[in-house]
Enzyme design. Structure first.
Site, PDB file in Angstrom:
ATOM      1  CB  CYS A   1      -0.715   0.303   1.433  1.00 54.82           C
ATOM      2  SG  CYS A   1      -1.914   1.976   1.828  1.00 54.82           S
TER       3      CYS A   1
ATOM      4  CB  THR B   1      -1.457   1.759  -6.547  1.00 52.52           C
ATOM      5  OG1 THR B   1      -1.760   2.179  -5.214  1.00 52.52           O
ATOM      6  CG2 THR B   1      -3.174   0.897  -7.121  1.00 52.52           C
TER       7      THR B   1
END
Lengths: 267, 309
Positions: free
Chosen positions: B134, B197
């Site tokens: 994350c 991401t």
């Protein structure tokens, strides 16, 4: 059925006017309109820079759009202080709106729940439908759009908590009387979920189709984060307007919602 | 002639059998059991990864938490989740889907990861995905997942604590992602998920400030697909454990790029926004269409072929 991708880009828009609407309720006019014709109940995510981003239904969209807002927290209080020329961010519109069907329509608003019903009421009147509107509010001075509704010639029935105007008590009592005397093709409502759960019961009892606009805590507004989940449906994308058949099959409707962490909590 | 029905797109990852190679990626519609159930039943996903769950409830970052850009989505949700205690009911509901349920977890130490993994396994998850990537939550994710020694230690501790397969989801924001994948393999991990991401920012010029309340977020969607394909390709050259490819998959051809780079399965997240909840069915069909046109009969025939040509 094809998937309609509702664009979630952020746009900066200018406030054109900030008008008082009723006690503790104001209307912001913004220099922005949706790409497609707006259905009442469809909403936008409003970014108040440095404060928050909140879902907000549009109360009108013509050459400009309006947001009609009740002051309930920091975000809405900040919006209430905004002046012409100030800027906010907007994403949307998102979600599914009201679809008035039939000739004789009963609209029921709880408090500021009148705001998302307004575009549907205006469209229904343009289509020559018969409209009855029942409004429940804390007091007579908290009823929004009174002048506009009166000038449109809408048949308005009022219930107030304090008895300052109309029936003293719940709007649902008023609705029971209306249903006993009238012959409605459809009920369209927005307000507290407990009120709408009662209206769903009344609609089913009287075999009248109903559409309800729900409210849940939302993070993304675009159907992917899951924070507004109700029984696996996303209020932001599958709703916020749901028909009675869908709602009747949901365990959470009128009973529980999710907090900001996703924990289930009761109403 | 081969008919469409004969196209075999079944796949298997560390013993988890999938009817098609598409999984729901973590963070999308994975917070409730019923939304997970819906992604399998109505959406057609071959496996489901839950939202990342931690030891305690977390509300995450404030709004705005996400926005759409020209070529992707930028989000900083900040790991909101109800906490592992409240998640048992959600896993139990998700299990009714009869597809593998992969419980995603995040923590700040190997022992907390192991504790969470045991609880998630006890709740009924079929496998664990370690969120080591994350990009926007302080003290978690990529802050731990960039160091091969820490990664190996976390994976080893978790693998020793539970009986179900352990996958590690990696960040592309490291100089050499294959070396991190190798650490996962050395720790006894059963698979690598790549990529998460990438850190990004969007500024609204009219306001003169970043849009996200956290200012920095994670970029997903079509913009990062070439990064993901490259990462999977590099990892496939280094490790033997299965790879799950993720990042910007919207179509069957996108999925096939990942598969040809070396992925045994793929995950789809932002694609749910672009093509709807049934994107898993659509992508599966498009993979089959491609296979028929190009004379492949098994998914296995395509896995990693770009790495040997």
């Amino acid at each position: 059925m094809g998937h309609h991708h509702q664009n979630a880009k952020m746009h900066a828009v200018t406030i054109l006017a900030n008008r008082p609407e009723a006690a503790n309720i104001f209307t912001l006019e913004i220099d922005w309109i949706p790409r497609d014709k707006l259905l009442g109940g469809q909403f936008v995510m409003i970014w108040i820079p440095g404060v928050d981003e909140i879902p907000m239904s549009l109360s009108s969209a013509n050459t400009t759009s309006t947001l009609t807002i009740q002051k309930v927290g920091e975000a809405s209080e900040t919006l209430g202080r905004m002046k012409p020329g100030d800027k906010i961010g907007i994403k949307g519109p998102f979600g599914k709106g009201f679809e008035p069907t039939g000739q004789n329509l009963l609209f029921i608003a709880g408090g500021v729940g009148i705001a998302p019903l307004m575009p549907a009421i205006v469209t229904a009147q343009e289509q020559g439908k018969e409209i009855t509107l029942a409004i429940g509010a804390a007091s007579g001075d908290a009823i929004a759009f009174r002048d506009k509704l009166t000038s449109m010639g809408i048949d308005i029935r009022i219930a107030t908590d304090d008895g300052s105007e109309g029936h003293k008590g719940f709007v649902t009592t008023l609705v029971e009387e209306l249903l006993a005397g009238g012959n409605y093709d459809q009920i369209l409502t927005c307000g507290p979920e407990i009120m709408m759960a009662k209206l769903l019961e009344l609609a089913n009892l009287n075999k009248i189709p109903i559409q309800c606009s729900l409210e849940r805590y939302m993070k993304c507004g675009m159907g992917i984060c899951g924070s507004c989940d109700i029984d696996g449906l996303q209020v932001c994308k599958d709703g916020p307007v749901f028909d009675g058949q869908t709602l009747a099959g949901l365990e959470d409707f009128g009973k529980s919602k999710r907090d900001r962490s996703g924990k289930k909590i009761g109403f | 002639m081969i008919t469409l029905d004969n196209m075999n797109i079944e796949t298997s990852i560390a013993g988890l059998k999938m009817e098609n190679p598409t999984m729901l990626a973590s963070g999308i519609l994975g917070q409730t059991g019923r939304s997970l159930l819906r992604v399998a039943k109505e959406g057609g996903a071959g496996a489901l990864v839950t939202k990342s769950i931690g030891l305690e409830a977390r509300t995450g970052h404030g709004n705005p938490g996400i926005l759409e850009l020209d070529t992707g989505l930028l989000n900083a949700m900040g790991l909101p989740n109800p906490g592992i205690d409240d998640f048992e009911e959600e896993v139990q509901i998700a299990r009714r889907s009869n597809v593998p349920i992969i419980g995603s977890i995040f923590a700040s130490s190997p022992d907390d990861f192991a504790n969470l993994a045991s609880r998630m396994a006890g709740h009924g998850a079929d496998a664990i995905e370690l969120n080591l990537s994350c990009p926007h939550a302080q003290g978690y994710g990529v802050e731990m997942g960039s160091d091969p020694i820490i990664v190996e230690s976390i994976v080893k501790t978790v693998v020793e604590a539970i009986q179900i397969p352990v996958f590690a989801k990696l960040s592309p924001m490291v100089p050499d992602i294959a070396s991190i994948a190798l650490a996962v393999e050395k720790g006894g991990g059963h698979g690598v998920v790549a990529i998460n991401t990438m850190r990004g920012m969007s500024i609204e010029p009219e306001m003169g400030m970043p849009v996200l309340s956290n200012k920095i977020g994670g970029l997903s969607g079509p913009a990062i697909k070439p990064v993901g394909v490259r990462a999977v390709y590099e990892i496939a050259q280094k490790v033997k454990i299965p790879i799950i490819g993720v990042g910007g998959i919207n179509t069957g051809r996108d999925a096939i790029e990942y598969i040809m780079a070396g992925a045994n399965a793929v995950q789809i997240g932002s694609g749910v926004h672009y093509r709807g909840i049934d994107i898993f069915k659509k992508v599966s069909q498009e993979i089959q269409d491609f296979m028929q046109k190009n004379n492949y009969s098994q998914l296995d025939e395509m896995i990693g072929i770009a790495g040997v040509k």
